[in-house]
Design an enzyme around this catalytic site. Structure first.
Site, mmCIF file in Angstrom:
data_model
loop_
_atom_site.group_PDB
_atom_site.id
_atom_site.type_symbol
_atom_site.label_atom_id
_atom_site.label_comp_id
_atom_site.label_asym_id
_atom_site.label_seq_id
_atom_site.Cartn_x
_atom_site.Cartn_y
_atom_site.Cartn_z
ATOM 1 N N LYS A 208 71.708 -9.252 40.858
ATOM 2 C CA LYS A 208 70.699 -8.313 41.349
ATOM 3 C C LYS A 208 69.292 -8.828 41.070
ATOM 4 C CE LYS A 208 71.408 -3.859 40.919
ATOM 5 N NZ LYS A 208 71.522 -2.489 40.376
ATOM 6 N N GLU A 214 74.102 -16.328 32.710
ATOM 7 C CA GLU A 214 75.327 -17.052 33.053
ATOM 8 C C GLU A 214 75.378 -17.390 34.534
ATOM 9 O OE1 GLU A 214 76.417 -14.032 29.766
ATOM 10 O OE2 GLU A 214 75.172 -14.080 31.564
ATOM 11 N N GLY A 270 76.968 -2.191 38.257
ATOM 12 C CA GLY A 270 77.714 -3.416 38.526
ATOM 13 C C GLY A 270 79.206 -3.209 38.648
ATOM 14 N N ARG A 271 79.782 -2.413 37.762
ATOM 15 C CA ARG A 271 81.233 -2.208 37.775
ATOM 16 C C ARG A 271 81.678 -1.253 38.885
ATOM 17 N NH1 ARG A 271 78.671 -0.221 33.530
ATOM 18 N NH2 ARG A 271 78.825 1.959 32.885
ATOM 19 N N GLU A 356 83.629 -0.366 29.733
ATOM 20 C CA GLU A 356 82.169 -0.436 29.787
ATOM 21 C C GLU A 356 81.595 0.941 30.086
ATOM 22 O OE1 GLU A 356 79.929 -4.148 31.036
ATOM 23 O OE2 GLU A 356 79.509 -2.833 32.739
ATOM 24 N N HIS A 387 109.299 -8.586 29.975
ATOM 25 C CA HIS A 387 109.790 -9.671 29.127
ATOM 26 C C HIS A 387 108.690 -10.164 28.193
ATOM 27 C CE1 HIS A 387 113.615 -10.093 31.347
ATOM 28 N NE2 HIS A 387 112.875 -9.623 32.347
ATOM 29 N N LYS A 507 73.528 -10.614 24.132
ATOM 30 C CA LYS A 507 72.797 -11.444 25.094
ATOM 31 C C LYS A 507 71.411 -11.811 24.559
ATOM 32 C CE LYS A 507 73.052 -9.880 29.395
ATOM 33 N NZ LYS A 507 73.130 -8.905 30.497
#
Length: 545
Positions: A208, A214, A270-271, A356, A387, A507
């Site tokens: 954005k 990152e 964002g999510r 979050e 399993h 961060k």
């Protein structure tokens, strides 16, 4: 609407008393007492069938949970969200991901303006670009067709697109390759592009602000990689990069043509953004028509959540049951178990959406909570998990409520495979609920010394979520189902499900440490003794072979 603190709401006290009776009841007894329990505690809506009968609850439990929802102002808060009120109080923002999938003629207001036309303007621009890219009309700098798309983002700019691509791979353009890069670990980028031709590769940079550490680190590495393959021709960037961003200045500075910038808004978290321009890679993969079908699925669940009575409301029921187990039974986790290989990344996607959102320790007014919020979500596709970790769910000491997700029809029917897959779904929920008692184990000829090891206590709760077929619309419904379940939980807990201050501190500290790792001169370190020692050790060893 003013809402009392959670522990002083009348329904909470009633639930605490009710729990004392319920914790000793077994699902075997509840089913024995009501031959129609399996039909009574099931709801079908928006193309989803939810069987919640295998939960440790009764009609009284449900009524008390519904009373808690009413006392918590859930209806009013739902209406406030859809009206565009700024319910994200710490950031003073509206929460309007529902506008991203509203039909073209809908009206959803934000600061006095209907945002739906803006949404569809971006969708139309995305569709035009996707069609040109898929058809070969859009070409790379040398005139070669684009065959590879690499999405670079992190968090919601990565988890949504990669989950959607894997979930809808059946519908994707198989002549194209799609890769996703998020981790700042150089290995992520190196492996993503190792077998790609720069002349045939397009990068989508999703940020954005176009400043996310990152993402922009990976974006500049992608830029260098592309230029190395194109003899350093800077003007090639415009044909091999597009941006999903709102920062026109930084996008242009990078070398991306701002005509190829796709925007979104600060009322999209964002999510909650996979159905915005963040989903550009998804639209390219599956085509605009399928992408719009996914949006229709989202919208159908939105409308169900907005209008359905709470006792027939799928997200509300899931959210209330999560409250029941987290705050009364002390369950710390929820297992999401999709019996559909295409949904292999769905639990990872839900981890950000749920944790979050509701991993909060204070209420909306900043008061410390004195109850649990935000259970841990985790899971793997079936039958793989059977399993792996099902042993702990069946016979371990922890109570782990489970959501089983399955589809009536396979996208890839092969012999008996799908019957076997669904048989495992139904068998697992039955085994978790009813277990295996001593008499049954003895009847199998088990010696006494082995009996304790082969007993299954049962009484392990689960929901079964069934849909006909994994279509783009079905995926939209499933994602919206969990989005609104998270909303329901956050409303009961009186927390802000739409901020994420908890991701900031690490961060900030990383930005401080980066130059201390890179400086050639020995830096002055003023961290704690552990962090100082780790930095010194890394500086000493990073150049070693």
């Amino acid at each position: 609407m003013s809402v009392a603190a959670l522990r002083v709401r009348p329904a909470w006290a009633l639930l605490e008393n009710h729990f004392q009776k319920m914790q000793g009841l077994h699902l075997r007894q509840l089913f024995a007492e009501d031959a129609k329990r399996g039909e009574k505690f099931a709801v079908e809506a928006a193309g989803i069938y939810l069987d919640y009968s295998k939960n440790r609850m009764t009609a009284e439990t449900l009524q008390l949970l519904l009373q808690l929802a009413e006392e918590s102002g859930l209806r009013e808060r739902i209406d406030a969200m859809f009206r565009g009120e700024k319910i994200n109080v710490t950031e003073k923002r509206s929460v309007l991901h529902v506008a991203l999938r509203a039909p073209r003629d809908a009206t959803i207001m934000h600061d006095g303006e209907n945002v739906v036309p803006q949404v569809h303007s971006v969708l139309d621009k995305m569709a035009d670009f996707a069609v040109r890219l898929r058809s070969g009309a859009w070409q790379g700098h040398t005139g070669k067709r684009i065959r590879n798309v690499v999405n670079i983002g992190i968090g919601g700019s990565d988890l949504g697109p990669v989950m959607a691509y894997e979930a809808l791979r059946y519908y994707s353009e198989r002549a194209m390759t799609f890769r996703f890069v998020s981790n700042v670990d150089g290995t992520d980028f190196a492996e993503a592009v190792r077998d790609l031709d720069p002349l045939e590769t397009l990068f989508i940079i999703s940020s954005k602000t176009f400043t996310t550490l990152e993402t922009m680190t990976n974006a500049h590495t992608a830029r260098d990689w592309l230029l190395a393959g194109l003899n350093g021709e800077e003007k090639a960037i415009a044909k091999h990069f597009v941006a999903v961003s709102t920062n026109t200045k930084e996008v242009a500075k990078f070398g991306i043509d701002t005509d190829n910038m796709f925007g979104f808004w600060d009322w999209v978290g964002g999510r909650y953004s996979m159905d915005s321009a963040i989903g550009l890679s998804t639209m390219i993969a599956i085509g605009p028509e399928n992408f719009r079908a996914m949006l229709d699925g989202f919208h159908e669940m939105d409308e169900h959540f907005r209008t359905a009575p709470f006792d027939r409301n799928l997200p509300v029921l899931l959210g209330l049951l999560t409250i029941w187990y987290a705050d009364f039974f002390g369950a710390q986790t929820v297992a999401v178990l999709p019996y559909e290989q295409y949904l292999k990344r769905f639990p990872a996607y839900l981890q950000q959406l749920t944790m979050e959102s509701n991993g909060k320790h204070v209420t909306l007014d900043g008061t410390q909570v004195d109850y649990d919020t935000g259970p841990i979500y985790w899971g793997e596709p079936g039958t793989n998990g059977q399993h792996s970790f099902y042993q702990l769910i069946h016979q371990g000491t922890r109570l782990i409520p489970c959501d089983f997700i399955a589809f009536m029809q396979s996208l890839n029917p092969l012999g008996r495979h799908h019957d076997m897959l669904l048989a495992n779904v139904f068998a697992q929920t039955e085994a978790l609920a009813f277990g295996k008692v001593e008499e049954e184990v003895k009847a199998e000829g088990t010696p006494d010394w082995l009996l304790p090891h082969r007993l299954f206590a049962g009484n392990r709760p689960s929901n079964t979520i069934l849909l006909d077929r994994l279509t783009p619309a079905a995926l939209g419904k499933l994602v919206a189902l969990y989005e609104h379940s998270v909303f329901t939980q956050g409303t009961i807990w009186q927390i802000d499900s739409f901020d994420q201050w908890g991701v900031e501190l690490g961060k900030v500290l990383a930005q401080r440490i980066i130059p201390q790792l890179e400086d050639t001169a020995e830096p002055k370190l003023e961290h704690d003794s552990s962090t100082n020692a780790l930095i010194r050790r890394y500086r000493k060893r990073k150049g070693s072979t």
